[in-house]
Design a protein around this motif. Structure first.
Motif, PDB file in Angstrom:
ATOM      1  N   PRO A  54      -1.341  -5.057  -8.536  1.00 31.19           N
ATOM      2  CA  PRO A  54      -0.406  -4.484  -7.580  1.00 31.19           C
ATOM      3  C   PRO A  54      -0.156  -2.991  -7.746  1.00 31.19           C
ATOM      4  O   PRO A  54       0.610  -2.402  -6.994  1.00 31.19           O
ATOM      5  N   TRP A  55      -0.781  -2.381  -8.745  1.00 27.62           N
ATOM      6  CA  TRP A  55      -0.558  -0.966  -8.986  1.00 27.62           C
ATOM      7  C   TRP A  55      -1.217  -0.101  -7.914  1.00 27.62           C
ATOM      8  O   TRP A  55      -2.312  -0.353  -7.444  1.00 27.62           O
ATOM      9  N   ARG A  56      -0.505   0.942  -7.533  1.00 28.97           N
ATOM     10  CA  ARG A  56      -1.034   1.967  -6.650  1.00 28.97           C
ATOM     11  C   ARG A  56      -0.666   3.318  -7.264  1.00 28.97           C
ATOM     12  O   ARG A  56       0.342   3.441  -7.961  1.00 28.97           O
ATOM     13  N   LEU A 182       5.549  -0.234  -0.866  1.00 27.86           N
ATOM     14  CA  LEU A 182       5.263   0.334  -2.183  1.00 27.86           C
ATOM     15  C   LEU A 182       6.561   0.804  -2.831  1.00 27.86           C
ATOM     16  O   LEU A 182       7.344   1.520  -2.204  1.00 27.86           O
ATOM     17  N   LYS A 183       6.765   0.416  -4.094  1.00 23.90           N
ATOM     18  CA  LYS A 183       7.980   0.785  -4.800  1.00 23.90           C
ATOM     19  C   LYS A 183       7.641   1.678  -5.997  1.00 23.90           C
ATOM     20  O   LYS A 183       6.879   1.272  -6.880  1.00 23.90           O
ATOM     21  N   PRO A 184       8.194   2.908  -6.045  1.00 21.26           N
ATOM     22  CA  PRO A 184       7.943   3.783  -7.195  1.00 21.26           C
ATOM     23  C   PRO A 184       8.444   3.152  -8.487  1.00 21.26           C
ATOM     24  O   PRO A 184       9.550   2.596  -8.520  1.00 21.26           O
ATOM     25  N   ILE A 185       7.635   3.228  -9.526  1.00 16.39           N
ATOM     26  CA  ILE A 185       8.007   2.623 -10.800  1.00 16.39           C
ATOM     27  C   ILE A 185       8.163   3.676 -11.892  1.00 16.39           C
ATOM     28  O   ILE A 185       9.185   3.735 -12.556  1.00 16.39           O
ATOM     29  N   LEU A 186       7.152   4.514 -12.091  1.00 15.66           N
ATOM     30  CA  LEU A 186       7.302   5.598 -13.055  1.00 15.66           C
ATOM     31  C   LEU A 186       6.372   6.736 -12.703  1.00 15.66           C
ATOM     32  O   LEU A 186       5.436   6.584 -11.908  1.00 15.66           O
TER      33      LEU A 186
END
Length: 216
Positions: A54-56, A182-186
């Motif tokens: 799921p990483w973008r 898409l949700k920003p994570i770091l």
């Protein structure tokens, strides 16, 4: 163990030992985009839930965009001095790519078409019925796995990094027009250290490890 494998293992230990978070970067250092893509490509072997990956990644390397990011990231100087900032995001609809992913598994002989069809159906139904919060939690874990791998690969290639959770995710999403799924994570700053990084203390394995039961 062969000599070659021992050398490779020693190199890996060196990367683990020498990787430190760096916050002071040489602003004159640039990293070619092809090399940034290679670092990302190598990191993609990290594991993920149901292999849905799921990483973008949004790589920010243009000076004016790094300046735009600076206040969103609490004015952390590494944002503008590093060669690039890699934003790691979680795709809450990554299960929609299950067919694409597992079709490749069929192509390489890892599963049959029948097994793939059943598996993809279960994945899309199961993940599709999850709420946003659960999907986000899954993407947090997977993003952490790929991010650590990315930072180790960067170090092996001679670059320094620092993961940053200190930024406003909502402002980031708005400023960089991040799609809703898409949700920003770091954020990960990458470049060359302007001065040697120092080691930081770690608790020993004896302080954090238990066998079979927790001590009372």
């Amino acid at each position: 163990m062969s000599t070659l494998n021992q050398v490779d293992l020693n190199d890996f230990y060196t990367v683990l030992k020498e990787r430190h978070s760096v916050r002071a970067y040489d602003p004159t250092v640039k990293i070619p985009r092809e090399e940034l893509k290679e670092i990302v490509e190598l990191s993609l072997s990290a594991p993920s839930s149901s292999n849905l990956q799921p990483w973008r990644f949004l790589i920010i390397d243009e000076p004016q965009l790094k300046e735009k990011l600076l206040p969103i990231a609490n004015n952390q100087q590494q944002v503008v001095d590093s060669a690039a900032v890699i934003a790691v995001l979680g795709d809450l609809r990554s299960y929609e790519r299950a067919e694409e992913i597992y079709a490749e598994a069929v192509r390489i002989g890892a599963m049959t078409e029948e097994v793939k069809a059943n598996f993809v159906e279960r994945l899309q139904k199961g993940y599709g019925s999850m709420g946003t919060d659960r999907l986000y939690q899954i993407s947090l874990l997977d993003a952490g796995l790929v991010s650590m791998q990315l930072m180790l690969i960067a170090k092996a290639k001679g670059y320094d990094t620092v993961p940053m959770g200190g930024y406003n995710a909502e402002q980031f999403a708005e400023a960089f027009e991040v799609p809703e799924t898409l949700k920003p994570i770091l954020l990960i700053a990458i470049g060359k250290a302007a001065k040697p990084a120092h080691a930081t203390p770690r608790l020993s394995a004896d302080r954090v490890t238990y066998f079979n039961a927790f001590q009372k």
